[in-house]
Each structure stands twice: as C-alpha cells, then as structure tokens.
Design a protein around this motif. Structure first.
Motif, mmCIF file in Angstrom:
data_model
loop_
_atom_site.group_PDB
_atom_site.id
_atom_site.type_symbol
_atom_site.label_atom_id
_atom_site.label_comp_id
_atom_site.label_asym_id
_atom_site.label_seq_id
_atom_site.Cartn_x
_atom_site.Cartn_y
_atom_site.Cartn_z
ATOM 1 N N ASP A 1 -42.766 35.407 -36.680
ATOM 2 C CA ASP A 1 -42.219 34.049 -36.652
ATOM 3 C C ASP A 1 -43.294 32.978 -36.490
ATOM 4 N N GLY A 2 -44.567 33.374 -36.681
ATOM 5 C CA GLY A 2 -45.664 32.415 -36.598
ATOM 6 C C GLY A 2 -46.930 33.004 -37.171
ATOM 7 N N LEU A 3 -47.915 32.150 -37.424
ATOM 8 C CA LEU A 3 -49.158 32.609 -38.027
ATOM 9 C C LEU A 3 -49.986 33.475 -37.090
ATOM 10 N N ASP A 4 -49.843 33.263 -35.766
ATOM 11 C CA ASP A 4 -50.561 34.117 -34.828
ATOM 12 C C ASP A 4 -50.045 35.550 -34.898
ATOM 13 N N GLN A 5 -48.721 35.691 -35.012
ATOM 14 C CA GLN A 5 -48.153 37.030 -35.169
ATOM 15 C C GLN A 5 -48.528 37.634 -36.519
ATOM 16 N N LEU A 6 -48.653 36.798 -37.540
ATOM 17 C CA LEU A 6 -49.067 37.304 -38.850
ATOM 18 C C LEU A 6 -50.438 37.961 -38.763
ATOM 19 N N ASP A 7 -51.388 37.322 -38.111
ATOM 20 C CA ASP A 7 -52.722 37.905 -37.981
ATOM 21 C C ASP A 7 -52.665 39.253 -37.273
ATOM 22 N N GLU A 8 -51.850 39.331 -36.230
ATOM 23 C CA GLU A 8 -51.699 40.599 -35.503
ATOM 24 C C GLU A 8 -51.060 41.649 -36.400
ATOM 25 N N ALA A 9 -50.090 41.225 -37.195
ATOM 26 C CA ALA A 9 -49.415 42.158 -38.095
ATOM 27 C C ALA A 9 -50.361 42.671 -39.166
ATOM 28 N N LEU A 10 -51.148 41.795 -39.761
ATOM 29 C CA LEU A 10 -52.073 42.216 -40.818
ATOM 30 C C LEU A 10 -53.041 43.275 -40.324
ATOM 31 N N SER B 1 -42.141 27.288 -42.533
ATOM 32 C CA SER B 1 -42.154 26.090 -43.372
ATOM 33 C C SER B 1 -42.925 26.400 -44.651
ATOM 34 N N LEU B 2 -42.820 25.528 -45.649
ATOM 35 C CA LEU B 2 -43.564 25.733 -46.895
ATOM 36 C C LEU B 2 -45.066 25.767 -46.632
ATOM 37 N N GLU B 3 -45.535 24.881 -45.776
ATOM 38 C CA GLU B 3 -46.963 24.858 -45.437
ATOM 39 C C GLU B 3 -47.386 26.169 -44.796
ATOM 40 N N MET B 4 -46.558 26.688 -43.891
ATOM 41 C CA MET B 4 -46.882 27.957 -43.234
ATOM 42 C C MET B 4 -46.837 29.112 -44.234
ATOM 43 N N LEU B 5 -45.909 29.078 -45.168
ATOM 44 C CA LEU B 5 -45.837 30.136 -46.174
ATOM 45 C C LEU B 5 -47.102 30.156 -47.028
ATOM 46 N N ARG B 6 -47.548 28.973 -47.446
ATOM 47 C CA ARG B 6 -48.772 28.913 -48.245
ATOM 48 C C ARG B 6 -49.969 29.441 -47.454
ATOM 49 N N GLU B 7 -50.055 29.086 -46.194
ATOM 50 C CA GLU B 7 -51.150 29.568 -45.355
ATOM 51 C C GLU B 7 -51.058 31.083 -45.155
ATOM 52 N N ALA B 8 -49.824 31.593 -45.013
ATOM 53 C CA ALA B 8 -49.644 33.034 -44.846
ATOM 54 C C ALA B 8 -50.118 33.785 -46.082
#
Length: 290
Positions: free
Chosen positions: A206-215, A228-235
């Motif tokens: 549910d956030g970019l910090d969790q995304l890094d941990e997931a990757l 958000s769209l901005e967060m999706l693009r960053e992801a």
C-alpha cells in the motif's frame, strides 16, 4: 479482443448443478402452477431468446441445460457463440420444447443468460478502454456465491483474464497477512518456503516503502493497492530498475471505466477490477414465442 479469439467452453458438469439448483428454487414444492393450470398437457411451443440491448454473449449453455433439464427432447439452436458481440434485436437462441417445460425453465434460463452477458459486456468495455496500452483487465474473487465459475467464464468471454479462482490455486498475501507476519518481506519469505514450484506468490503493498521491501523478497506479482497515478508510475520505474528482477505489477482498488485508461498508461501489467462481477448490470434479454 479479436472476434476470432478462442473462448474455452465450460464443461456441462460445472454448469448443470447451478442450473438445476436455480430450477429447483423456482419450481418450489409443487412445480409451475400457472403452467399446469393454463397450458394443455402435451402442447408444444417455439420461442427465441432475443437481445433487447447490444452486448457480448456469455452463458448460452445455461439456456440449453435449463431447457433440457425440463424437457430432454427439447431442440435448441444457438445462433451465436460465447464471446461474440450482438446488437439489440439479435436472436441468440431458437428453441422448441414441451410448452409447460419451456415456460417453467424460462426464468432460470433468462436470469443466468442475462447475468453472464452483463458481466461479459462490462468486461469488454474495460478491455476496449485500455486497448493499445499492453495492460490486461482481470477479475477478482468478488463474485456471486455459487456462480464463480460462470462469472469468471463470462469475464473471459469479454476479453478479460481470470485472477485466482479461489484460496487454493495461488498465494495472495494481503495487508492483514502482512500485519500478522510482521512485514512484507517476512510474509513473502514464508510463502516461498511453503509454495510448490507451480504456485505463484503475489503480495499486496500500500506504499512505495513496502514496494521496495517486496521487490527484495522476489514475489512473482506485486499488487499496488489504491496507488495514485504518480505512485503507479514510480512503482513501474522502481520495478524496472530493481536488481532483484521485475515482477508482474497489478494495479487494484477503486478502478472505474473513467479511470482505467490512465491507470493502464502508467505501465502496469494487470488491472484487477472487482466491478466486473460485483457491479455488472444484467443485460436485458427476452423470450418471444414464434
């Protein structure tokens, strides 16, 4: 979706129990009192199932099985196959059967056909909305109890793809699993240790910090929940740059026909849409005697 795309047919074994349960519910304890009172025994009738609105066909086998359950000698001619488009006024099925049996099966056949055509038609609208982006439209487990196989078949008829069918065919780590495990990475590691070689592992973040941990934990799929769209693009950017390999990225949460194109243009691979099954209106289809 191409009009020539092959649609898998569901086996009758999966459809028939649903049809018979619906017929039994409608027939109740004494059968069709109206038909018994008004229709002479042995009378025959022919009728067509005709679309009142344009749409995409799904569930035509439900009509056949409903009629044959009431009259094994019923004759049924399907005019179109599941997955095909039709316009208002199109005859979808023409059939002949014992009149009492036909009228007793009418509502069950129409209910299932209308429901499944509605799902297929809504799915086709979402698929059309993201055409050219490379993103695929997927369903969820937010299905009508007892109708999951049929509704997911209808999604496929509309050009969508099926997410997992149930709890037993993939691992999907949601926020509550993460909370109990103590973190995204730990949850994925536990899943990897347990999963067989054919079982895919997906984790929701549910956030970019969790995304890094997931990757770093290397799941097969990452669900980007309510980004958000901005967060999706960053992801998408972070996943492409990850030294751990790029998982499939799935966007999920509050997707509508108005927002799905912009979501697809961020570069995600899959967009899951609960509305395909939990909010699709039934398509108006009628039975007309001929």
């Amino acid at each position: 979706m191409s009009e020539t795309t092959m649609i898998r047919r569901l086996p009758d074994l999966l459809i028939e129990p649903v049809v018979r349960m619906a017929l039994a519910e409608d027939l109740g304890r004494a059968g069709d009192l109206t038909g018994q009172a008004c229709i002479p025994e042995g009378a025959r009738m022919r009728a067509v199932f005709a679309a009142r609105r344009p749409g995409v066909l799904a569930g035509v086998d439900c009509v056949r099985l409903a009629l044959r359950a009431m009259d094994p000698a019923a004759t049924i001619e399907t005019k179109l196959g599941d997955g095909e488009r039709f316009e208002a006024g199109t005859v979808l099925v023409e059939a002949g059967a014992d009149a009492r049996a036909f009228l007793a099966a009418e509502r069950t056949a129409l209910n299932l056909l209308g429901r499944l055509c509605g799902v297929a038609t809504l799915t086709r609208a979402y698929v059309a909305a993201v055409e050219g982006t490379g993103a695929r439209i997927a369903d969820t487990r937010k299905t009508t109890p007892g109708l999951r196989a049929l509704e997911k078949h209808a999604v496929a008829c509309g050009g969508g793809v099926n997410h997992r069918f149930g709890l037993d065919d993939a691992i999907l780590i949601k926020d509550n699993h993460v909370a109990v495990c103590g973190g995204v990475g730990e949850a994925v590691r536990r899943a990897r240790a347990m999963a067989g070689h054919l079982v895919r592992v997906e984790v929701e973040v549910d956030g970019l910090d969790q995304l890094d941990e997931a990757l770093a934990a290397r799941p097969d799929v990452v669900m980007l929940d309510n980004f958000s769209l901005e967060m999706l693009r960053e992801a998408v950017t972070r996943a492409k740059a990850s030294s751990f390999g790029r998982p499939v990225l799935e966007a999920s949460g509050g997707v509508t026909l108005e927002t799905v194109r912009a979501i697809a243009e961020t570069g995600v691979d899959v967009i899951s849409v609960g509305a395909l099954t939990h909010s699709a209106p039934s398509l108006d289809i009628g039975l007309d005697a001929i």
